[in-house]
Design a protein around this motif. Structure first.
Motif, mmCIF file in Angstrom:
data_model
loop_
_atom_site.group_PDB
_atom_site.id
_atom_site.type_symbol
_atom_site.label_atom_id
_atom_site.label_comp_id
_atom_site.label_asym_id
_atom_site.label_seq_id
_atom_site.Cartn_x
_atom_site.Cartn_y
_atom_site.Cartn_z
ATOM 1 N N UNK A 235 0.887 -1.495 0.051
ATOM 2 C CA UNK A 235 -0.092 -0.599 -0.252
ATOM 3 C C UNK A 235 0.710 1.081 0.254
ATOM 4 N N UNK A 236 1.909 0.937 0.621
ATOM 5 C CA UNK A 236 3.022 2.570 0.947
ATOM 6 C C UNK A 236 3.365 2.863 -0.599
ATOM 7 N N UNK A 237 3.665 1.827 -1.202
ATOM 8 C CA UNK A 237 4.871 1.810 -2.341
ATOM 9 C C UNK A 237 3.912 2.713 -3.313
ATOM 10 N N UNK A 238 2.269 1.527 -3.099
ATOM 11 C CA UNK A 238 1.238 2.675 -4.551
ATOM 12 C C UNK A 238 0.884 3.317 -3.908
ATOM 13 N N UNK A 239 1.563 4.412 -2.822
ATOM 14 C CA UNK A 239 0.837 5.330 -2.723
ATOM 15 C C UNK A 239 1.943 5.925 -3.062
ATOM 16 N N UNK A 240 2.864 5.850 -3.268
ATOM 17 C CA UNK A 240 4.339 6.407 -3.610
ATOM 18 C C UNK A 240 4.598 6.987 -4.716
ATOM 19 N N UNK A 241 4.117 5.572 -5.568
ATOM 20 C CA UNK A 241 3.983 5.747 -6.899
ATOM 21 C C UNK A 241 3.302 7.266 -7.532
ATOM 22 N N UNK A 242 1.588 6.640 -7.067
ATOM 23 C CA UNK A 242 0.205 7.535 -7.523
ATOM 24 C C UNK A 242 0.918 9.295 -7.001
ATOM 25 N N UNK A 243 1.716 9.413 -5.856
ATOM 26 C CA UNK A 243 1.419 10.530 -5.257
ATOM 27 C C UNK A 243 2.968 11.406 -5.903
ATOM 28 N N UNK A 244 3.863 10.546 -6.782
ATOM 29 C CA UNK A 244 5.345 11.206 -7.646
ATOM 30 C C UNK A 244 6.377 11.188 -6.076
ATOM 31 N N UNK A 245 6.588 10.638 -4.915
ATOM 32 C CA UNK A 245 7.248 10.425 -4.565
ATOM 33 C C UNK A 245 6.818 11.224 -2.975
ATOM 34 N N UNK A 246 5.218 11.297 -2.528
ATOM 35 C CA UNK A 246 5.820 12.104 -1.234
ATOM 36 C C UNK A 246 4.617 11.390 0.229
ATOM 37 N N UNK A 247 5.292 10.496 0.218
ATOM 38 C CA UNK A 247 4.849 9.024 0.784
ATOM 39 C C UNK A 247 6.038 9.060 2.094
ATOM 40 N N UNK A 248 5.881 8.399 3.690
ATOM 41 C CA UNK A 248 7.481 7.810 4.373
ATOM 42 C C UNK A 248 6.000 7.095 5.311
ATOM 43 N N UNK A 249 6.685 6.321 5.727
ATOM 44 C CA UNK A 249 6.241 5.115 6.602
ATOM 45 C C UNK A 249 6.541 5.280 8.397
ATOM 46 N N UNK A 250 5.631 5.831 9.226
ATOM 47 C CA UNK A 250 5.926 5.627 10.435
ATOM 48 C C UNK A 250 5.089 4.332 10.957
ATOM 49 N N UNK A 251 6.028 3.669 11.471
ATOM 50 C CA UNK A 251 5.365 2.528 12.303
ATOM 51 C C UNK A 251 5.512 2.593 13.578
ATOM 52 N N UNK A 252 4.146 1.656 14.254
ATOM 53 C CA UNK A 252 4.593 1.477 15.858
ATOM 54 C C UNK A 252 4.349 0.289 15.985
ATOM 55 N N UNK A 253 4.156 -0.707 16.830
ATOM 56 C CA UNK A 253 4.404 -1.922 17.578
ATOM 57 C C UNK A 253 2.810 -2.237 17.924
ATOM 58 N N UNK A 254 2.139 -1.494 18.437
ATOM 59 C CA UNK A 254 0.760 -0.571 18.202
ATOM 60 C C UNK A 254 0.505 -0.839 20.221
ATOM 61 N N UNK A 255 -0.627 0.461 20.154
ATOM 62 C CA UNK A 255 -0.140 0.932 21.965
ATOM 63 C C UNK A 255 -1.505 0.511 22.933
ATOM 64 N N UNK A 256 -2.800 0.025 21.972
ATOM 65 C CA UNK A 256 -3.645 -0.900 22.239
ATOM 66 C C UNK A 256 -3.748 -2.365 23.207
ATOM 67 N N UNK A 257 -3.308 -2.849 23.326
ATOM 68 C CA UNK A 257 -3.951 -4.310 23.241
ATOM 69 C C UNK A 257 -5.330 -4.433 23.208
#
Length: 303
Positions: free
Chosen positions: A85-107
């Motif tokens: 998904x992130x790669x696709x959004x980056x391609x479609x937007x002309x390279x305007x995507x970064x990825x913030x990633x977390x382990x999940x804060x609410x079990x």
């Protein structure tokens, strides 16, 4: 702590609340010339629009601002699908995507949506494993296998390749998770709520030490900080609760004294114009002036 000299970036932290004018706020941030929009990801909240839907919409209605999850809830976002998904959004937007990633804060929230209820150590290991998998899938290699840990790949054929090298920024706050970020991430996403200023120096020290142990230079890591506060001309009531001048001073201190290079405004959206048009240029000017003074051999002095 040190100022690593990265160009400063300023942006908006956007909770995707269903009743908020999300499109209008994002377009305003873009018109004001902000650099980043970080979209909160808590898919188990009933009043939140799905983060990925908001990302796609925001990228479609803006022209220059970069957009990223702040931060993606990994237990509900399997890394292979998230990478696609992130790669696709980056391609479609002309390279305007970064990825913030977390382990999940609410079990509990994660479990309510069918995600795994992981212990702290398991969640941390899954996060490190996910970074590896995502980078594999962005590499353009074919026939990828991964058969250990939390996730599996069996002859995966990735694609498309992102339009630019997407940064993976880990939103973590625990000591051992910060060490993971220092070893393998492209950046760190912190927040004044979970890592307030009195804890910031220790957190960044652990990040830097882990980078050095992994034979990386700490300056390789971007440092993104969510600013929860209030622009209030009636007087100061604490860190980032006060007038424009206070925000300028305290943000300049974060940049010059702690090496924070990217700031996400998480205050009242109605004051976004004040942040973008008054605070941001003043911080840029002050930090540039102090960096120039430091380069001439004088220590920067905050007034």
């Amino acid at each position: 702590m040190v100022d690593h000299g990265w160009p400063l970036r300023f942006g908006l932290f956007l909770p995707p609340e269903a009743g908020a004018p999300l499109v209008e706020i994002a377009q305003e941030a873009d018109r004001y010339g902000l650099d980043l929009i970080g979209i909160q990801d808590q898919p188990y909240l009933h009043d939140h629009v799905d983060m990925l839907a908001v990302m796609g919409t925001v990228l479609a209605v803006t022209r220059r601002v970069r957009v990223f999850p702040a931060v993606a809830c990994l237990p509900l976002r399997p890394p292979a699908a998230l990478a696609k998904t992130m790669a696709g959004l980056d391609v479609l937007s002309g390279g305007r995507v970064e990825l913030g990633l977390g382990a999940g804060g609410s079990p509990d929230g994660i479990a309510s949506y069918g995600g795994p209820r992981l212990r702290t150590g398991e969640a941390r290991e899954a996060l490190a494993e996910a970074v590896q998998i995502i980078r594999m899938l962005w590499s353009g290699q074919h026939g990828l296998d991964h058969d250990r840990g939390q996730y599996r790949l069996e002859g995966a054929v990735p694609g498309p390749v992102p339009a630019h090298p997407i940064g993976i920024w880990l939103g973590v706050s625990g000591p051992r998770s910060l060490e993971v970020a220092g070893r393998i991430a492209d950046g760190w996403v912190g927040t004044t709520r979970f890592v307030p200023p009195h804890r910031l120096a220790a957190a960044l020290r652990r990040l830097d030490e882990a980078a050095l142990q992994a034979e990386r230079h700490p300056a390789e890591l971007r440092r993104i900080y969510q600013l929860h506060g209030r622009i209030d001309e009636s007087g100061s009531r604490g860190f980032l609760y006060g007038p424009v001048e206070q925000w300028v001073e305290e943000m300049s201190m974060l940049a010059l004294g702690y090496g924070i290079d990217s700031f996400l405004y998480a205050g009242d959206p109605d004051r976004l114009g004040t942040f973008a048009l008054e605070i941001v240029p003043a911080v840029r000017e002050r930090v540039a002036r102090e960096r120039a003074a430091s380069a001439r051999g004088r220590r920067p002095v905050l007034q």
